[in-house]
Design a protein around this motif. Structure first.
Motif, PDB file in Angstrom:
ATOM      1  N   GLU A 161       0.815  -1.217   0.000  1.00  0.00           N
ATOM      2  CA  GLU A 161       0.000   0.000   0.000  1.00  0.00           C
ATOM      3  C   GLU A 161       0.846   1.262   0.000  1.00  0.00           C
ATOM      4  O   GLU A 161       0.306   2.366   0.013  1.00  0.00           O
ATOM      5  N   GLY A 162       2.159   1.095  -0.012  1.00  0.00           N
ATOM      6  CA  GLY A 162       3.041   2.256  -0.092  1.00  0.00           C
ATOM      7  C   GLY A 162       3.762   2.600   1.181  1.00  0.00           C
ATOM      8  O   GLY A 162       4.509   3.586   1.221  1.00  0.00           O
ATOM      9  N   CYS A 163       3.570   1.828   2.234  1.00  0.00           N
ATOM     10  CA  CYS A 163       4.304   2.077   3.471  1.00  0.00           C
ATOM     11  C   CYS A 163       5.776   1.732   3.242  1.00  0.00           C
ATOM     12  O   CYS A 163       6.104   0.623   2.828  1.00  0.00           O
ATOM     13  N   SER A 164       6.669   2.678   3.480  1.00  0.00           N
ATOM     14  CA  SER A 164       8.092   2.433   3.257  1.00  0.00           C
ATOM     15  C   SER A 164       8.653   1.555   4.362  1.00  0.00           C
ATOM     16  O   SER A 164       8.044   1.399   5.433  1.00  0.00           O
ATOM     17  N   PHE A 165       9.826   1.011   4.095  1.00  0.00           N
ATOM     18  CA  PHE A 165      10.486   0.202   5.111  1.00  0.00           C
ATOM     19  C   PHE A 165      10.740   1.038   6.353  1.00  0.00           C
ATOM     20  O   PHE A 165      10.590   0.564   7.482  1.00  0.00           O
ATOM     21  N   GLY A 166      11.120   2.300   6.143  1.00  0.00           N
ATOM     22  CA  GLY A 166      11.397   3.158   7.287  1.00  0.00           C
ATOM     23  C   GLY A 166      10.171   3.425   8.134  1.00  0.00           C
ATOM     24  O   GLY A 166      10.255   3.533   9.356  1.00  0.00           O
ATOM     25  N   ASP A 167       8.993   3.546   7.490  1.00  0.00           N
ATOM     26  CA  ASP A 167       7.768   3.842   8.230  1.00  0.00           C
ATOM     27  C   ASP A 167       7.112   2.588   8.809  1.00  0.00           C
ATOM     28  O   ASP A 167       6.309   2.684   9.732  1.00  0.00           O
ATOM     29  N   LEU A 168       7.446   1.432   8.245  1.00  0.00           N
ATOM     30  CA  LEU A 168       6.863   0.194   8.752  1.00  0.00           C
ATOM     31  C   LEU A 168       7.329  -0.043  10.182  1.00  0.00           C
ATOM     32  O   LEU A 168       8.493   0.176  10.511  1.00  0.00           O
ATOM     33  N   SER A 169       6.423  -0.489  11.016  1.00  0.00           N
ATOM     34  CA  SER A 169       6.791  -0.776  12.407  1.00  0.00           C
ATOM     35  C   SER A 169       6.083  -2.050  12.859  1.00  0.00           C
ATOM     36  O   SER A 169       5.078  -2.468  12.288  1.00  0.00           O
TER      37      SER A 169
END
Length: 225
Positions: free
Chosen positions: A42-50
């Motif tokens: 859905e576009g969540c970046s690796f950095g924003d993924l938690s």
């Protein structure tokens, strides 16, 4: 990072078992991995993924994820690994047919639009997290790469391919055009004809005897989409 041709790539890392001896719930595993893929797709970046985001989407406790994967990197690699296809059966095939089968499987794998988006997201992290891309190569794609390397080694040993062929370069020459067509240019590949063209062009430049036999017949048992 390129691997020396003589070194076998490690097999995909096994899924971690839960700590403390608890029995693992396969449904929770599936929910966690699917949720990770959904968020990234859905576009969540690796950095924003938690882990918190994944836990919320999967409907599990954060601790449930950490009992299975130590960190976000391991979780993402495990999730990507679920999208990969098994290495096809190559016994009894000619060198050309082995190479066509392996290259054409990239077509089946690469036509998965979700995988396109996920690999694109992963490549976007290459500059900031090169180790993540390297681990992706060492786990998710290692078995397929080794199958190509093994087929090429056999071709050298049998005298079909010239001695001294750089196996790393050869793998990239064989896989690069299909990846570029599917992922970079976003163009569909409708049949095995493109894989055959790639392999025939490669063999024309790498045969030990340039005047040797021409292309053979296409494999009859290509892996299903």
């Amino acid at each position: 990072m390129r691997k020396p041709p003589h070194v076998r790539q490690p097999a995909a890392a096994p899924v971690r078992t839960p700590r403390g001896g608890r029995q693992r719930d396969p449904a929770a595993d599936r929910a966690i991995l699917d949720s990770t893929l959904s968020l990234l797709g859905e576009g969540c970046s690796f950095g924003d993924l938690s882990m918190d985001l994944v836990a919320q989407r999967a409907g599990v406790a954060r601790a449930t994820i950490y009992r299975r994967w130590r960190n976000k990197e391991e979780l993402v690699l495990a999730a990507l690994g679920t999208l990969d296809l098994p290495v096809p059966q190559l016994d009894g095939l000619t060198l050309r047919d082995k190479l066509v089968t392996l290259v054409d499987q990239l077509r089946h794998r690469g036509q998965d639009t979700q995988l396109h988006r996920l690999i694109g997201s992963l490549l976007g992290e290459a500059v900031r997290r090169p180790h993540l891309v390297e681990r992706f190569e060492d786990t998710v794609v290692a078995a397929r790469r080794e199958a190509l390397v093994e087929a090429l080694r056999e071709g050298i040993d049998s005298g079909e391919l010239r001695a001294g062929l750089d196996l790393d370069d050869a793998v990239e020459i064989l896989t690069g055009p299909m990846a570029a067509r599917l992922i970079l240019r976003q163009r569909p590949v409708e049949s095995a004809a493109f894989a055959e063209s790639i392999v025939d062009t490669f063999l024309n430049g790498t045969r030990a005897n340039r005047a040797g036999p021409g292309p053979g017949t296409a494999p009859e048992h290509l892996p299903p989409p």
